[in-house]
Design an enzyme around this catalytic site. Structure first.
Site, PDB file in Angstrom:
ATOM      1  N   CYS A  33      60.813 -34.874 -21.871  1.00  0.00           N
ATOM      2  CA  CYS A  33      60.494 -36.246 -21.510  1.00  0.00           C
ATOM      3  C   CYS A  33      60.132 -36.370 -20.037  1.00  0.00           C
ATOM      4  CB  CYS A  33      61.653 -37.190 -21.848  1.00  0.00           C
ATOM      5  SG  CYS A  33      63.121 -36.918 -20.848  1.00  0.00           S
TER       6      CYS A  33
ATOM      7  N   PHE B 127      65.899 -33.362 -30.174  1.00  0.00           N
ATOM      8  CA  PHE B 127      65.783 -31.921 -30.365  1.00  0.00           C
ATOM      9  C   PHE B 127      65.459 -31.181 -29.074  1.00  0.00           C
ATOM     10  CE2 PHE B 127      61.279 -32.957 -30.450  1.00  0.00           C
ATOM     11  CZ  PHE B 127      60.693 -31.841 -29.846  1.00  0.00           C
TER      12      PHE B 127
ATOM     13  N   GLU C 133      68.505 -32.936 -36.261  1.00  0.00           N
ATOM     14  CA  GLU C 133      68.616 -32.008 -37.387  1.00  0.00           C
ATOM     15  C   GLU C 133      67.700 -30.801 -37.222  1.00  0.00           C
ATOM     16  OE1 GLU C 133      65.921 -35.454 -38.738  1.00  0.00           O
ATOM     17  OE2 GLU C 133      67.593 -35.085 -37.370  1.00  0.00           O
ATOM     18  N   ARG C 134      66.832 -30.811 -36.182  1.00  0.00           N
ATOM     19  CA  ARG C 134      65.924 -29.668 -35.986  1.00  0.00           C
ATOM     20  C   ARG C 134      66.623 -28.478 -35.343  1.00  0.00           C
ATOM     21  NH1 ARG C 134      60.458 -32.583 -33.558  1.00  0.00           N
ATOM     22  NH2 ARG C 134      60.420 -34.356 -34.978  1.00  0.00           N
TER      23      ARG C 134
ATOM     24  N   GLU D  47      52.089 -40.417 -25.598  1.00  0.00           N
ATOM     25  CA  GLU D  47      52.832 -39.200 -25.273  1.00  0.00           C
ATOM     26  C   GLU D  47      52.471 -38.101 -26.268  1.00  0.00           C
ATOM     27  OE1 GLU D  47      57.360 -38.151 -24.008  1.00  0.00           O
ATOM     28  OE2 GLU D  47      57.123 -39.303 -25.860  1.00  0.00           O
TER      29      GLU D  47
ATOM     30  N   SER E 168      61.906 -40.908 -29.189  1.00  0.00           N
ATOM     31  CA  SER E 168      60.619 -41.569 -29.020  1.00  0.00           C
ATOM     32  C   SER E 168      60.805 -43.063 -28.809  1.00  0.00           C
ATOM     33  CB  SER E 168      59.727 -41.327 -30.242  1.00  0.00           C
ATOM     34  OG  SER E 168      60.261 -41.993 -31.378  1.00  0.00           O
TER      35      SER E 168
ATOM     36  N   LYS F  27      75.508 -37.574 -33.288  1.00  0.00           N
ATOM     37  CA  LYS F  27      74.513 -37.277 -34.317  1.00  0.00           C
ATOM     38  C   LYS F  27      73.363 -36.536 -33.623  1.00  0.00           C
ATOM     39  CE  LYS F  27      71.016 -38.106 -36.004  1.00  0.00           C
ATOM     40  NZ  LYS F  27      69.843 -37.164 -36.237  1.00  0.00           N
TER      41      LYS F  27
END
Length: 500
Positions: A282, A150, A177-178, A384, A227, A174
Site C-alpha cells: 500500500c 495478504f 485466507e491467501r 490502484e 482495498s 481474521k
C-alpha cells in the site's frame, strides 16, 4: 500438498467445522500448497464467546505484567525469525529478506506497545474545585477484531494486536485466507509467551466471517486494512453497529522529482519503492512525477534501464529483487491493467507481461513494467494496480506536480525528491496526503508515530500504531471526586456544578 490449516482458539489449533475451504497457493510454482478452513458465523460466535470470558481476567492484569508477555513474545519471534520469514515468503511470494522486514516492522510496534504502562496513564488534577479532585483513567474496550490483508501477513496483524493486547483487550484476528500460516504461528508464539488462552483467537474465513465480526454485539471495535471499497464497507457496517472502526484502503502514491535532485539516487529509491514485493504494498510508489521535460526525459531513460535489469526469482532466492505475485488472479489483474494502459494511449516503455522464470513457468511471475506520458484521466493513473507497474506523469512545473497527489482520490503517501529545503517544507505543508517523505521513497512512520492515509485511503478518526492506537483501543473514564469532612450544611443544589 501439506495438511489443511486450522483456526487458533482458546490457546490451541482447532479444525474448522464449516466444511468450507480456500486453497492456499505456492506462488513460485503455481500449485496448491494447502487449504485453509473458512469459518461459519457459528464458529466466529464461539470464538468471540471464548474471548469475552478470557478478556475479563486479562484486563485485571496490570499493564506492566501484560507488557512482559509482549517482551517474551519479542524474544520468541526473534529466535524463530528465519523460519517465519521463509514460511511467509513461501505463501506470499515476496523475497525472504523482504519477509524479514515484514516481520521486523511488526515487532517494532510490539516493542512500542510494551510501553503500555506509560501510554495508559490518565490525568489528575487536585483542587479542580473546592475540595474536588478530577482524574481520568484509560480502560480496555473488551473484545476487538482485526481484519488484515495478504500483503503484510505478519506486520499488520502485529500492528493491530500489540496495542490492543497491551491495553487489556482480547483480539479476534481474521487474517487473509491467501497466506494465513504466519498469523497462526504468531498466535502460538503469543501463547508460548504467556498470553492466556482465548485472549488472541485466529479465525480464518471469507466474507461470512467478516460479516459475523461486523454484526457481533460483543465486538467493540474493528481494525481493517485492504482495498478501499471493502474498507468503506467495513467502516460503514461497523459504525452502523455502534463499533469503533479504523479502516485503511487503497493508495496511489506519487513521487515528485524536482530538477535539482540527485537523479541517480532518486532512481535507486524509485526502483525499490515501485517494484519491491512485486508492487504489492500500500506504500509502493506507483506514480513518478518529474517536473519539466528535460527532467522527465532523463528520468525515464534511467528508469527504463533499471526496470529491464530487475532480478526476478523465487521467493527463497535472497539475491532476487522481487518474486512472484500472490495468486494467478492477482497476476491477471495486473496484466489486464497493462493491456488497458496500452489501449488508452500510454507509452509502454518496458513491458513485463511476457516474463517467464526458467523452471517455474507456472509461477505467478511478472517483469517490471514502465509507462511514460500517462495522463490523469487514464485508468492507469486513477486506480490502484497493486503490481510491478510504475507510471510516469509529466508535470510542467512545481505547482502542477503539487496538485496531482493533492487532487487524487487517494491520499495515502507521497514523496518529494529535491535538494531545495524551502521547496520540501512548502510541499510537506501543502500536499493533501496523510504521510510525506522528503527524499524518502516509502514514508512509513516509525512505531511511535501514527500511520494512516487521508481521503479514500482511510476511514476513521484514529490511525494505526503510535499513541493513536492506544486511544483507539481504550475508552476514557473521568472521575470527579469529593470527600467532605465536617460539613454541617449539605443542602440540595439545583444549579449546575462549576469550578467556582
Amino acid at each position: 500438498m501439506t495438511p489443511d490449516l486450522t483456526h487458533f482458539i482458546a490457546g490451541k489449533r482447532v479444525s474448522g467445522t464449516s466444511d468450507r475451504f480456500s486453497d492456499v497457493f505456492d506462488p513460485n510454482a503455481g500449485t496448491v500448497a494447502t487449504r485453509v478452513p473458512l469459518a461459519s458465523t457459528a464458529e466466529v460466535d464461539a470464538a468471540v464467546a471464548d474471548a469475552v470470558a478470557a478478556q475479563r481476567e486479562w484486563a485485571r492484569w496490570n499493564p506492566q505484567r501484560r507488557a512482559r508477555v509482549l517482551l517474551r513474545f519479542l524474544q520468541l519471534v526473534n529466535e524463530e525469525i528465519d523460519a517465519l520469514a521463509a514460511l511467509l515468503a513461501s505463501e506470499h511470494g515476496k523475497t525472504v529478506p523482504d519477509a524479514r522486514g515484514d516481520i521486523q516492522r511488526g515487532l517494532e510496534v510490539i516493542e512500542f506497545s510494551a510501553g503500555a504502562p506509560h501510554l495508559l496513564k490518565g490525568e489528575y488534577s487536585t483542587e479542580a474545585g473546592t475540595g474536588i479532585d478530577v482524574y481520568s483513567m484509560r480502560q480496555p474496550l473488551g473484545v476487538v477484531a482485526a481484519i488484515t490483508p495478504f500483503n503484510f501477513p505478519a506486520m499488520i496483524p502485529l500492528w493491530k494486536a500489540g496495542p490492543a493486547l497491551a491495553s487489556g483487550n482480547a483480539v479476534i484476528l481474521k487474517p487473509s485466507e491467501r497466506d494465513p500460516s504466519v498469523p497462526l504461528r504468531l498466535a502460538e508464539l503469543f501463547a508460548e509467551a504467556g498470553l492466556p488462552p482465548g485472549v488472541l483467537n485466529v479465525v480464518n474465513g471469507d466474507k461470512e466471517a467478516v460479516d459475523a465480526i461486523l454484526h457481533h454485539p460483543d465486538i467493540r471495535a474493528v481494525g481493517f486494512v485492504g482495498s478501499t471499497p471493502i474498507a468503506e464497507y467495513v467502516y460503514t457496517t461497523a459504525t452502523a453497529n455502534r463499533k469503533r472502526a479504523q479502516c485503511f484502503g487503497g493508495a496511489k502514491n506519487h513521487a515528485i522529482i524536482l530538477p535539482d535532485t540527485d537523479l541517480d539516487r532518486t532512481v535507486d529509491a524509485l526502483i525499490g519503492a515501485a517494484f519491491g514485493s512485486a508492487g504489492e504494498r500500500c506504500m509502493a510508489i506507483s506514480v513518478a512525477v518529474p517536473v519539466g521535460e528535460e527532467t522527465a526525459d532523463r528520468l525515464v531513460e534511467k528508469l527504463a534501464e533499471r526496470t529491464r535489469g530487475l532480478r526476478i526469482g523465487v521467493s527463497s532466492d535472497e539475491s532476487a529483487d522481487l518474486g512472484p505475485l500472490v495468486t494467478a488472479a492477482a497476476k491477471k489483474r495486473v496484466v489486464d491493467y497493462i493491456d488497458l494502459g496500452v489501449q488508452e494511449g500510454a507509452e509502454l516503455v518496458v513491458d513485463g507481461r511476457d516474463f517467464v522464470l526458467d523452471g517455474h513457468e507456472e509461477g505467478y511471475f511478472l517483469g517490471g513494467s514502465l509507462f511514460d506520458r500517462v495522463t490523469p484521466d487514464m485508468t492507469l493513473y486513477r486506480e490502484e494496480i497493486f503490481g510491478p507497474v510504475l507510471v510516469v506523469v509529466r508535470a510542467k512545473d512545481y505547482e502542477e506536480a503539487l496538485r496531482l497527489p493533492s487532487e487524487h482520490e487517494y491520499g495515502n503517501g507521497v514523496a518529494i525528491f529535491t535538494r531545495d529545503g524551502d521547496a520540501a517544507r512548502d510541499f510537506a505543508a501543502r500536499v493533501d496526503t496523510g504521510m510525506v517523505g522528503v527524499n524518502v521513497p516509502i514514508p512509513v512512520p516509525l512505531a511511535y508515530y501514527t500511520f494512516g492515509g487521508w481521503k479514500a485511503s482511510g476511514f476513521g478518526d484514529l490511525n494505526q500504531h503510535g499513541p493513536d492506537a492506544f486511544r483507539f483501543y481504550t475508552k476514557t473514564k473521568t472521575v470527579t471526586s469529593r470527600w467532605p469532612s465536617g460539613v454541617k450544611d449539605d443542602a440540595s443544589s439545583f444549579v449546575i456544578p462549576t469550578m467556582a
